[in-house]
Design a protein around this motif. Structure first.
Motif: not given
Length: 72
Positions: A3-5, A59-60, A65-66, A68-72
């Motif tokens: 959904l974010k993508v 920007i939103l 985000g939660g 539990h997500e992996l941020y690269l």
């Protein structure tokens, strides 16, 4: 994550469309508009507001985000 993508891509598309219209309306300078008349014209056009709406959506999608997500 998907959904974010998706939201980011929608925001990017709206920003691109709005920016193209803003650049196209630069031709108003050649017929005698000054800078303040140009800005007044731009803020009243719905297709140019797509650029602002798209930036807000991007920007939103990047900031919300939660944990539990992996941020690269």
């Amino acid at each position: 994550m998907i959904l974010k993508v998706f939201l980011f891509l929608i925001g990017f598309g709206l920003t691109t469309i709005g920016s193209v219209y803003i650049i196209c309306y630069l031709n108003l300078f050649s017929i005698g508009y000054n800078f303040f008349e140009y800005v007044n014209f731009i803020i009243r056009r719905v297709e140019c507001l797509n650029a602002v709406i798209g930036v807000i959506i991007m920007i939103l999608s990047l900031t919300i985000g939660g944990k539990h997500e992996l941020y690269l």
